[in-house]
Design a protein around this motif. Structure first.
Motif, PDB file in Angstrom:
ATOM      1  N   LYS A  54       0.714  -1.328  -0.084  1.00  0.00           N
ATOM      2  CA  LYS A  54       0.191  -0.216   0.362  1.00  0.00           C
ATOM      3  C   LYS A  54       0.510   1.260  -0.397  1.00  0.00           C
ATOM      4  N   ARG A  55       1.743   1.231   0.828  1.00  0.00           N
ATOM      5  CA  ARG A  55       3.103   2.307   0.915  1.00  0.00           C
ATOM      6  C   ARG A  55       3.848   2.071  -0.587  1.00  0.00           C
ATOM      7  N   ALA A  56       4.132   1.430  -0.653  1.00  0.00           N
ATOM      8  CA  ALA A  56       4.473   1.790  -2.132  1.00  0.00           C
ATOM      9  C   ALA A  56       3.945   2.536  -3.206  1.00  0.00           C
ATOM     10  N   GLN A  57       2.209   1.361  -3.821  1.00  0.00           N
ATOM     11  CA  GLN A  57       1.832   1.885  -4.579  1.00  0.00           C
ATOM     12  C   GLN A  57       1.914   3.922  -3.739  1.00  0.00           C
ATOM     13  N   GLN A  58       1.673   4.153  -2.834  1.00  0.00           N
ATOM     14  CA  GLN A  58       1.199   5.500  -3.182  1.00  0.00           C
ATOM     15  C   GLN A  58       3.187   6.044  -3.361  1.00  0.00           C
ATOM     16  N   GLN A  59       4.123   6.312  -3.088  1.00  0.00           N
ATOM     17  CA  GLN A  59       5.127   6.105  -3.279  1.00  0.00           C
ATOM     18  C   GLN A  59       5.068   6.515  -5.115  1.00  0.00           C
ATOM     19  N   PHE A  60       5.212   4.986  -5.828  1.00  0.00           N
ATOM     20  CA  PHE A  60       4.782   4.836  -7.736  1.00  0.00           C
ATOM     21  C   PHE A  60       3.414   5.328  -8.120  1.00  0.00           C
ATOM     22  N   LEU A  62       0.963   4.383  -8.154  1.00  0.00           N
ATOM     23  CA  LEU A  62       0.459   3.716  -9.288  1.00  0.00           C
ATOM     24  C   LEU A  62      -1.536   2.966  -9.431  1.00  0.00           C
ATOM     25  N   ARG A  63      -1.811   2.455 -10.377  1.00  0.00           N
ATOM     26  CA  ARG A  63      -3.196   2.553  -9.766  1.00  0.00           C
ATOM     27  C   ARG A  63      -3.487   0.906  -9.445  1.00  0.00           C
ATOM     28  N   ASP A  64      -2.561  -0.220  -9.391  1.00  0.00           N
ATOM     29  CA  ASP A  64      -3.142  -1.260  -8.557  1.00  0.00           C
ATOM     30  C   ASP A  64      -1.613  -1.550  -7.721  1.00  0.00           C
ATOM     31  N   HIS A  65      -1.960  -1.912  -6.566  1.00  0.00           N
ATOM     32  CA  HIS A  65      -0.761  -2.796  -5.522  1.00  0.00           C
ATOM     33  C   HIS A  65       0.155  -3.410  -6.355  1.00  0.00           C
ATOM     34  N   PRO A  66       1.108  -3.336  -6.249  1.00  0.00           N
ATOM     35  CA  PRO A  66       2.378  -3.787  -6.478  1.00  0.00           C
ATOM     36  C   PRO A  66       2.590  -4.731  -6.142  1.00  0.00           C
ATOM     37  N   SER A  67       3.317  -6.014  -6.215  1.00  0.00           N
ATOM     38  CA  SER A  67       3.854  -7.121  -5.542  1.00  0.00           C
ATOM     39  C   SER A  67       4.775  -6.725  -4.353  1.00  0.00           C
ATOM     40  N   VAL A  68       5.627  -7.269  -3.444  1.00  0.00           N
ATOM     41  CA  VAL A  68       5.980  -7.132  -3.161  1.00  0.00           C
ATOM     42  C   VAL A  68       6.064  -8.162  -2.036  1.00  0.00           C
ATOM     43  N   THR A  69       8.076  -8.905  -1.809  1.00  0.00           N
ATOM     44  CA  THR A  69       8.290 -10.083  -0.985  1.00  0.00           C
ATOM     45  C   THR A  69       9.384 -10.268  -0.525  1.00  0.00           C
ATOM     46  N   VAL A  70       9.507 -10.226   0.849  1.00  0.00           N
ATOM     47  CA  VAL A  70      10.362 -10.592   1.354  1.00  0.00           C
ATOM     48  C   VAL A  70      11.119 -11.590   1.567  1.00  0.00           C
ATOM     49  N   GLY A  71      12.812 -11.056   1.639  1.00  0.00           N
ATOM     50  CA  GLY A  71      13.238 -12.400   1.609  1.00  0.00           C
ATOM     51  C   GLY A  71      13.743 -12.385   2.910  1.00  0.00           C
ATOM     52  N   GLY A  72      14.511 -12.984   3.153  1.00  0.00           N
ATOM     53  CA  GLY A  72      15.114 -13.743   4.210  1.00  0.00           C
ATOM     54  C   GLY A  72      14.464 -15.242   4.947  1.00  0.00           C
ATOM     55  N   PHE A  73      15.710 -16.074   5.589  1.00  0.00           N
ATOM     56  CA  PHE A  73      15.308 -17.450   6.480  1.00  0.00           C
ATOM     57  C   PHE A  73      14.010 -17.215   7.494  1.00  0.00           C
ATOM     58  N   THR A 124       4.035   6.102  10.751  1.00  0.00           N
ATOM     59  CA  THR A 124       3.751   6.850   9.833  1.00  0.00           C
ATOM     60  C   THR A 124       4.403   6.485   8.582  1.00  0.00           C
ATOM     61  N   GLY A 125       5.647   5.638   8.666  1.00  0.00           N
ATOM     62  CA  GLY A 125       6.521   5.952   7.290  1.00  0.00           C
ATOM     63  C   GLY A 125       7.980   5.071   7.395  1.00  0.00           C
ATOM     64  N   VAL A 126       8.219   4.146   6.348  1.00  0.00           N
ATOM     65  CA  VAL A 126       8.818   3.302   6.659  1.00  0.00           C
ATOM     66  C   VAL A 126      10.238   3.369   6.308  1.00  0.00           C
ATOM     67  N   LEU A 288      16.205   6.420   3.183  1.00  0.00           N
ATOM     68  CA  LEU A 288      14.896   6.532   2.241  1.00  0.00           C
ATOM     69  C   LEU A 288      13.606   6.338   3.830  1.00  0.00           C
ATOM     70  N   VAL A 289      12.290   7.083   3.109  1.00  0.00           N
ATOM     71  CA  VAL A 289      11.227   6.526   4.163  1.00  0.00           C
ATOM     72  C   VAL A 289      10.244   6.455   3.236  1.00  0.00           C
ATOM     73  N   LEU A 290       9.210   5.284   3.146  1.00  0.00           N
ATOM     74  CA  LEU A 290       8.661   4.722   2.241  1.00  0.00           C
ATOM     75  C   LEU A 290       7.216   5.251   2.887  1.00  0.00           C
ATOM     76  N   GLY A 291       6.297   6.003   1.959  1.00  0.00           N
ATOM     77  CA  GLY A 291       5.192   5.975   2.473  1.00  0.00           C
ATOM     78  C   GLY A 291       5.142   6.354   3.631  1.00  0.00           C
ATOM     79  N   LYS A 292       5.519   7.715   3.416  1.00  0.00           N
ATOM     80  CA  LYS A 292       5.571   8.659   4.980  1.00  0.00           C
ATOM     81  C   LYS A 292       4.688  10.179   4.676  1.00  0.00           C
ATOM     82  N   SER A 293       3.684  10.224   5.060  1.00  0.00           N
ATOM     83  CA  SER A 293       2.401  10.786   5.309  1.00  0.00           C
ATOM     84  C   SER A 293       2.618  11.908   5.919  1.00  0.00           C
TER      85      SER A 293
END
Length: 293
Positions: A54-60, A62-73, A124-126, A288-293
């Motif tokens: 949701k925050r990336a959609q705001q940052q980009f 975009l019309r639709d939510h982008p795909s997000v994947t968390v890496g790590g074990f 409020t931001g990541v 950077l701060v992602l989705g800062k409002s």
């Protein structure tokens, strides 16, 4: 005198069954707990990915939510620490000006977002330690950009293919009667410039002809500038040799600029790259701060 008789018999069956049942119960309990932990890990990761999306959609924008994947074990282990090693964000089919199928890819490293804050909605931001952003332009969009050309031959190009070649191959024609060899495995790595071979099919003098233009791509005010240097033509009869003077008149028609839009998270573009079927722009940013409002 008392005689001691050693008990040489085998262990009684009932204790063995009791131990076997205890082991089975322990194994079943561990399997159930492991399953619950895995389910919780996946569930928490899915929730986190949705929130970041949701925050990336705001940052980009975009019309639709982008795909997000968390890496790590283990996601939960990262959630406890509040920092995630790698989060990738991908958006496809993004329209930019005349382009209609731009791909956006971002790798976020050192993402700081405690799961408790996300759940409570208090964040409020990541904050992100480092971002590597990339936008990709596919062959279909390059063809679309060429279709506005005033030259009828170029406007009629179909089946366009994009292949990386070395900058040396771009500037050095092969010997007479030879074709430029496939150099996709030894092409230049990403940098300020890169070599590319654009091949398509066009009707020339009533014959279906494969037309290959060897060009250098570079950054030009955040755009991908395509600078043609030489060309090769082939049809069913033979290779078609164009005199250098004719090539110099035709090549400028293949000079185009592609505007793939801004890189994600306002990343400053620093390099270009050619991959099979794709021209791309790449850059990095820090803190950077992602989705800062």
């Amino acid at each position: 005198m008392t005689t001691m008789v050693a008990n040489s018999g085998r262990p009684m069956a009932p204790p063995k069954r009791r131990r076997s049942k205890a082991v089975r119960r322990l194994v079943i309990t561990l399997v159930v707990l492991l399953g619950l932990l895995v389910a919780a890990d996946f569930g928490a990761a899915a929730f986190f990915e949705h929130e970041v999306s949701k925050r990336a959609q705001q940052q980009f924008d975009l019309r639709d939510h982008p795909s997000v994947t968390v890496g790590g074990f283990s996601f939960l282990a990262q959630a406890v620490s509040g920092e995630y090693d790698m989060v990738t964000v991908d958006a496809k089919g993004v329209p930019v000006n005349v382009l209609r199928d731009v791909e956006v890819h971002a790798e976020l490293k050192g993402v700081r977002a405690p799961l408790s804050d996300l759940v409570s909605g208090s964040i409020t931001g990541v904050p992100v330690r480092e971002v590597v952003g990339q936008v990709k332009v596919k062959a279909a969009d390059v063809t679309r950009a060429m279709s506005v050309n005033e030259n009828q031959v170029i406007r009629s190009l179909t089946d366009l293919k994009i292949d990386p070649v070395s900058e040396k191959a771009v500037s050095t024609p092969p010997a007479d009667g030879a074709e430029t060899e496939d150099e996709s495995e030894v092409a230049d790595t990403e940098g300020g410039t890169a070599g590319v071979r654009l091949c398509g099919t066009a009707e020339i003098a009533g014959k279906s002809t494969e037309l290959c233009v060897f060009s250098i791509i570079s950054l030009s005010e955040r755009k991908i500038a395509v600078s043609p240097k030489r060309m090769e033509l082939r049809n069913s009869d033979s290779d078609v040799k164009l005199p250098p003077s004719v090539q110099q008149r035709v090549l400028p028609f293949f000079a185009i600029e592609l505007d793939p839009g801004d890189l994600p998270f306002a990343v400053t573009p620093t390099s270009v790259k050619v991959e099979p079927g794709v021209l791309s722009v790449k850059g990095k940013a820090a803190d950077l701060v992602l989705g800062k409002s």
